[in-house]
Design a protein around this motif. Structure first.
Motif, PDB file in Angstrom:
ATOM      1  N   LYS A  22       0.808  -1.223   0.000  1.00  0.00           N
ATOM      2  CA  LYS A  22       0.000   0.000   0.000  1.00  0.00           C
ATOM      3  C   LYS A  22       0.840   1.271   0.000  1.00  0.00           C
ATOM      4  CE  LYS A  22      -4.341  -2.017   1.293  1.00  0.00           C
ATOM      5  NZ  LYS A  22      -5.273  -2.512   2.288  1.00  0.00           N
ATOM      6  N   GLY A  25       2.307   1.427  -4.065  1.00  0.00           N
ATOM      7  CA  GLY A  25       1.417   1.477  -5.228  1.00  0.00           C
ATOM      8  C   GLY A  25       1.132   0.117  -5.831  1.00  0.00           C
ATOM      9  N   ALA A  27      -0.659  -2.334  -4.373  1.00  0.00           N
ATOM     10  CA  ALA A  27      -1.976  -2.842  -3.978  1.00  0.00           C
ATOM     11  C   ALA A  27      -3.001  -2.500  -5.059  1.00  0.00           C
ATOM     12  CB  ALA A  27      -2.395  -2.223  -2.649  1.00  0.00           C
ATOM     13  N   ASN A  28      -3.819  -3.465  -5.407  1.00  0.00           N
ATOM     14  CA  ASN A  28      -4.815  -3.250  -6.458  1.00  0.00           C
ATOM     15  C   ASN A  28      -6.165  -2.872  -5.879  1.00  0.00           C
ATOM     16  OD1 ASN A  28      -3.329  -3.716  -8.865  1.00  0.00           O
ATOM     17  ND2 ASN A  28      -3.234  -5.878  -8.299  1.00  0.00           N
ATOM     18  N   TYR A  29      -6.627  -1.686  -6.239  1.00  0.00           N
ATOM     19  CA  TYR A  29      -7.939  -1.196  -5.814  1.00  0.00           C
ATOM     20  C   TYR A  29      -8.946  -1.447  -6.943  1.00  0.00           C
ATOM     21  CZ  TYR A  29      -5.583   0.777  -1.788  1.00  0.00           C
ATOM     22  OH  TYR A  29      -4.876   0.916  -0.615  1.00  0.00           O
ATOM     23  N   ALA A  31     -10.343   0.113  -9.390  1.00  0.00           N
ATOM     24  CA  ALA A  31     -10.152   0.518 -10.784  1.00  0.00           C
ATOM     25  C   ALA A  31      -8.852  -0.031 -11.363  1.00  0.00           C
ATOM     26  CB  ALA A  31     -10.155   2.045 -10.881  1.00  0.00           C
ATOM     27  N   ASP A  32      -8.123  -0.846 -10.603  1.00  0.00           N
ATOM     28  CA  ASP A  32      -6.797  -1.269 -11.057  1.00  0.00           C
ATOM     29  C   ASP A  32      -6.805  -2.599 -11.804  1.00  0.00           C
ATOM     30  OD1 ASP A  32      -5.845   1.014  -9.867  1.00  0.00           O
ATOM     31  OD2 ASP A  32      -5.212   0.023  -8.014  1.00  0.00           O
ATOM     32  N   ASN A  34      -7.613  -5.072 -14.895  1.00  0.00           N
ATOM     33  CA  ASN A  34      -7.825  -5.004 -16.340  1.00  0.00           C
ATOM     34  C   ASN A  34      -7.811  -6.417 -16.905  1.00  0.00           C
ATOM     35  OD1 ASN A  34      -7.704  -2.040 -16.766  1.00  0.00           O
ATOM     36  ND2 ASN A  34      -5.634  -2.288 -15.963  1.00  0.00           N
ATOM     37  N   GLU A 210     -11.662   6.748  -2.997  1.00  0.00           N
ATOM     38  CA  GLU A 210     -11.743   5.889  -4.179  1.00  0.00           C
ATOM     39  C   GLU A 210     -13.182   5.812  -4.688  1.00  0.00           C
ATOM     40  OE1 GLU A 210     -12.090   1.771  -3.480  1.00  0.00           O
ATOM     41  OE2 GLU A 210     -11.050   1.164  -5.305  1.00  0.00           O
ATOM     42  N   PRO A 211     -13.433   6.259  -5.927  1.00  0.00           N
ATOM     43  CA  PRO A 211     -14.781   6.118  -6.478  1.00  0.00           C
ATOM     44  C   PRO A 211     -15.149   4.632  -6.654  1.00  0.00           C
ATOM     45  CG  PRO A 211     -13.499   7.709  -7.753  1.00  0.00           C
ATOM     46  CD  PRO A 211     -12.542   6.991  -6.843  1.00  0.00           C
ATOM     47  N   ILE A 258      -9.815  -1.841  -0.856  1.00  0.00           N
ATOM     48  CA  ILE A 258     -10.906  -0.864  -0.863  1.00  0.00           C
ATOM     49  C   ILE A 258     -10.401   0.495  -0.387  1.00  0.00           C
ATOM     50  CG2 ILE A 258     -11.683  -1.827   1.352  1.00  0.00           C
ATOM     51  CD1 ILE A 258     -14.508  -0.850   0.619  1.00  0.00           C
ATOM     52  N   GLY A 259     -10.684   1.515  -1.197  1.00  0.00           N
ATOM     53  CA  GLY A 259     -10.212   2.864  -0.890  1.00  0.00           C
ATOM     54  C   GLY A 259     -11.227   3.668  -0.111  1.00  0.00           C
ATOM     55  N   LYS A 286     -15.543  -2.907 -17.736  1.00  0.00           N
ATOM     56  CA  LYS A 286     -15.090  -2.159 -16.566  1.00  0.00           C
ATOM     57  C   LYS A 286     -15.965  -0.925 -16.395  1.00  0.00           C
ATOM     58  CE  LYS A 286     -10.736  -0.244 -14.790  1.00  0.00           C
ATOM     59  NZ  LYS A 286      -9.280  -0.351 -15.019  1.00  0.00           N
ATOM     60  N   VAL A 288     -16.188   2.547 -13.880  1.00  0.00           N
ATOM     61  CA  VAL A 288     -15.614   3.357 -12.804  1.00  0.00           C
ATOM     62  C   VAL A 288     -16.403   4.659 -12.732  1.00  0.00           C
ATOM     63  CG1 VAL A 288     -13.535   4.481 -11.929  1.00  0.00           C
ATOM     64  CG2 VAL A 288     -13.322   2.401 -13.299  1.00  0.00           C
TER      65      VAL A 288
END
Lengths: 752, 166
Positions: A22, A25, A27-29, A31-32, A34, A210-211, A258-259, A286, A288
């Motif tokens: 974390k 950078g 860590a996958n939230y 929107a990360d 794909n 985080e949206p 989770i953000g 996806k 967002v």
């Protein structure tokens, strides 16, 4: 739990297991994620706050090159009414209509259609080709307007529940609730002094950074995989299945990091839309939200209106408390009026109370849980009036609360008898605190307030796997929103007697963790922690069996100490203690891998009490209030990782200060939010706040093996009134509506 | 309009990419270069989750056009740690439990590094105003500020020791 317990790991402050990812950078939230062949879904949102959808035409957008799918409410199955259960409650039919409007739009920003395209930019451009014909209706934007007899009605099939006989006409009042005890009229007759006032709070947003974001992929066999940022992936699975009429077992939900959520990510918005768009397009989709959508179409928390009346004897003893309270639910029924009403007078022993509450729909986004849902609004009213009562009685406000404070054995206003609770302890700490007694300058003021939240238990599962070298894997199902992996690892380490560094915690998806309720309700460290402890105890029991087999002893002749099996005292056996590592290394010969598990519906979540001290300076020229000192005192039962407990107290304080001073949804006359961005919806920034001092009180919760009670929600309850009381102290005038914006403060100073 | 060809340095390595004229640097970092450590919180320059260095300036990558970085050097969160060693700022944030959800943290690391390069021993007030462009909704900022004060002291001490003759 006696205070003499010496913990080895619990109460220490190690680095969290997920920390390195974390701060780098990695860590996958939400929107990360794909996938190859992925396309992008966006939502067309209503430009009107209240309108009938006459017609939606998707034919043109579907013809556009690069558009793979387009849907409106007509493309979703009919969903029948049914309670969603869980922390947020609500009704599946309303949820479906919130995700995609069916016949009516009920707020500016309500989803009416969605498209999936090769790029997000193309999808956004394509929205212009969707033709929607609306019949515009009057927007209903306030409690007063919604409850007026001639109000425009949002839902013609809504008749106020809780009123007997059933009303003849539909209403925007979804339900009326009532709680009472004793004889309220007699109570006020017994009072030497009566104070009353009314208070209002605005619509506010949880404001997670985080949206909302998700990625859905469904295969030709109808099996969907969903990556998303959520507080509860099992709830996302249930809601998506319901809204799309799919089988639960055909949806796998993988929670990302989770953000932030604060309750706002217990709700499903885009996830079923993404699955549907994926099904139609045959590609991963996806979605967002942008920040504007987050404000207009997710969250928020209820605006409220509360009238309170309190009667007391001249010594401060409360004789009667009554209130009338109304909460905005937003577009669909289901505000937090129930918990708000249940908690408003809970901190106090009072023989006579009467509480009447109303859940009211308005043309704003459907409210979502926000940290102790309902309590900040309710307690702001109660604790502001308690402050006035103390002033009238010329009593110290903490002393007034001490005279009336609930304690163990007292029947709570909401029903059960309290077990051990730490309210009095918090009040005593506050009284002795230097921040309560230090001198203030001209123009400064101090205020105190109490906070309360029920906390919940609910269902959790956990597994503990012992690797072949004795290291420990904890598998659980609660997204880690604020350091819970560290708490789980500490409790597992303590129980097993192995070092914290040898424990890894995995937040597993819906196929790899047992069913677990949301990360919410301040339940994770309490309930999931209890499951982890029980799963670790299961390991100990198995490890003792293996040692007994190795030593040719009976199982009850083996004890477990400091991560080792040893013979029980008095057992005559010439053997060396067996470490978990040695037992694990040998497990192939003693019966196979060690795998512990537990599942439970945790009972006995200990209620959380707090006391806050706010110190402010008010600029009489501009009306601007600066918080110059803030002290958060709270009973945590037992702080597993004290730094993260302090973090909860500080974070809740900051959110509460924002609610008190800055934050509000501002609407124009057409019901369009005017400040849907972080520039104009101003959450506190670093330069707005002082150091936030904390004091953790530890009155153990006897229902938890280590004494834990939830801590996450209580911190946001007291700051609203603490700040308001401090401003009252500074300017000499009581302002009864939040936020205490500079213009409002200035008006009050000028009017005084 | 055809895509633009951009050559730049990202975290010290030469990078080439194609972008639309209106595409933001944030978008290119995340979607074209797969550097998802830089986060999107608002796209309006209000939250600071997308903070990166552009040459020696701290910028919001959501307000920077990708085409603007032609010939320039971009520093992202992915370039802050040194091989297998965390930067002292990253270590301090961890040790002070200065993150909860962690989504704002990459932006903070980049912004704090920029601060300490300009002002190695900032006052609390200077730290709070420098970081006023980085929103955190979880922590109330307290532990972040403490971590910055602590790491500033540590780094200044280390610099001083490094500067003294052996």
């Amino acid at each position: 739990m006696s205070e003499a317990v010496n913990f080895k790991y619990i109460g220490t402050r190690p680095v969290r297991p997920d920390g390195v990812d974390k701060v780098t950078g990695r860590a996958n939230y939400g929107a990360d994620a794909n996938l190859p062949g992925m396309i992008h879904g966006v939502v067309l949102r209503s430009p009107h706050a209240h309108a009938i959808i006459k017609k939606i035409d998707l034919s043109q957008v579907r013809l556009l090159d690069g558009i793979y799918a387009a849907v409106s409410g007509n493309d979703f199955p009919e969903v029948s009414s049914g309670s969603m259960g869980g922390e947020g409650g609500g009704d599946y039919k309303d949820l479906a209509a919130n995700i995609m409007a069916r016949n009516k739009v009920l707020y500016h920003g309500h989803a009416v259609a969605a498209v999936a395209a090769r790029t997000r930019e193309l999808a956004v451009e394509a929205l212009a080709l969707i033709q929607v014909e609306y019949e515009i209706l009057d927007p209903v934007m306030t409690l007063d307007a919604a409850m007026a007899e001639d109000a425009a009605i949002l839902d013609e099939s809504m008749f106020t529940q809780g009123v007997d006989p059933k009303p003849k006409y539909p209403s925007n009042i979804a339900s009326r609730i009532e709680f009472k005890r004793g004889d309220i009229e007699q109570g006020f007759l017994e009072a030497d002094i009566i104070v009353e006032s009314e208070f209002r709070t605005p619509t506010v947003h949880q404001g997670y950074i985080e949206p909302h974001a998700c990625l859905a992929s469904i295969n030709e066999g109808g099996q969907a995989t969903l990556w998303c940022s959520t507080q509860g992936h099992f709830d996302v699975r249930a809601a998506s299945a319901k809204v799309l009429n799919m089988d639960l077992c055909d949806i796998k939900v993988i929670p990302s990091e989770i953000g932030g959520g604060f309750g706002g990510k217990t709700v499903v918005y885009q996830e079923p839309v993404a699955i549907l768009l994926s099904r139609i397009s045959g590609r991963p989709v996806k979605m967002v939200m942008d920040r504007d959508e987050v404000f207009r179409a997710s969250g928020p928390a209820s605006a409220s209106h509360t009238r309170v009346k309190i009667g007391a004897r001249s010594d401060g003893t409360l004789t009667a408390m009554s209130c009338w309270m109304a909460f905005e639910a937003g577009a669909f029924k289901g505000s937090a009026i129930m918990p708000g009403a249940m908690c408003i007078f809970t901190p106090y022993k009072v023989a006579n109370f009467y509480i009447e509450g109303f859940d009211v729909v308005v043309n704003k986004p459907k409210v979502a849980a926000y940290r102790a849902p309902g309590a900040p609004q309710a307690m702001y009213a109660c604790e502001s009036l308690m402050d006035e009562l103390a002033r009238k009685l010329e009593m110290d406000p903490l002393e007034l609360r001490l005279v009336n404070a609930v304690e163990e054995g007292v029947q709570a206003a909401y029903g059960p008898k309290f077990n051990a609770i730490g309210f009095r302890e918090c009040l005593e700490v506050a009284k002795q605190h230097p921040n309560y007694t230090r001198a203030l300058k001209e123009g400064q003021g101090r205020g105190v307030a109490a906070g309360f939240w029920f906390n919940v238990g609910m269902q959790s599962s956990a597994e503990v796997h012992i690797n072949e070298n004795g290291t420990v894997m904890v598998i659980e199902g609660n997204p880690d929103i604020g350091g819970s992996r560290a708490s789980m690892a500490l409790m597992a380490a303590e129980t097993l007697g192995v070092p914290y560094e040898k424990v890894r915690v995995v937040v597993a998806d819906t196929e790899n963790a047992g069913y677990t309720n949301v990360t919410g309700g301040s339940r994770v460290t309490f309930a999931t922690g209890m499951a982890v402890i029980q799963a670790a105890q299961d390991i100990i029991s198995q490890a003792k069996q293996r040692a007994a087999a190795t030593w040719e002893l009976d199982e009850d002749q083996v004890d477990w100490q400091n991560g080792h099996a040893i013979p029980m005292p008095g057992v005559n056996a010439d053997v060396e203690p067996l470490s978990l590592a040695r037992i694990a290394a040998n497990s192939g010969r003693t019966g196979g891998p060690l795998l512990g598990r537990a599942s439970l519906n945790a009972k006995g979540a200990g209620p959380g009490f707090s006391v806050n001290i706010a110190e402010v300076a008010v600029d009489r020229e501009t009306g601007k209030t600066d918080v110059i000192g803030f002290t958060a005192i709270q009973d945590a039962g037992k702080a597993i990782h004290p730094a993260y407990v302090e973090g909860q107290l500080q974070g809740g304080a900051a959110q509460g200060i924002g609610w008190a001073l800055n934050e509000e949804y501002i609407y124009d006359e057409k019901g369009v939010m005017q400040n849907a961005g972080f520039l104009d919806y101003r959450i506190p920034v670093a330069s707005d706040l002082p150091k936030i001092d904390t004091h953790i009180v530890e009155v153990a919760n006897t229902a938890h093996p280590y004494g834990v009670r939830g801590v996450g929600e209580t911190p946001i309850v007291a700051p609203l009134a603490a700040v308001a009381n401090a401003v009252r102290d500074a300017i000499g005038v009581r302002i009864t509506e939040l936020p205490l914006s500079p213009s409002r403060v200035l008006e009050s100073i000028d009017g005084a | 309009m055809s895509k633009m060809h951009v050559s730049a340095s990202v975290n010290g390595e030469p990078v080439e990419f194609l972008c639309e004229p209106q595409q933001s640097l944030l978008n290119v970092l995340r979607d074209e270069l797969n550097l998802t450590g830089t986060k999107e919180g608002c796209t309006t320059g209000d939250c600071g989750a997308c903070s990166v260095m552009l040459d020696d300036r701290l910028v919001c990558s959501c307000l920077t056009l990708a085409a603007e970085v032609q010939g320039k050097s971009v520093g992202t969160i992915e370039g802050v740690a040194n091989g297998d060693t965390l930067h002292p700022i990253q270590q301090a944030l961890l040790e002070h439990a200065a993150l909860q959800c962690g989504v704002c943290t990459p932006g903070y690391v980049v912004a704090i590094k920029a601060l300490l390069e300009k002002n190695p021993l900032p006052s609390e007030s200077e730290i709070r105003y420098w970081l006023a462009g980085n929103l955190c909704r979880c922590t109330g900022y307290d532990k972040i500020i403490t971590a910055v004060q602590d790491v500033a002291q540590q780094m200044a001490k280390a610099d001083k020791n490094a500067g003294e003759p052996a």
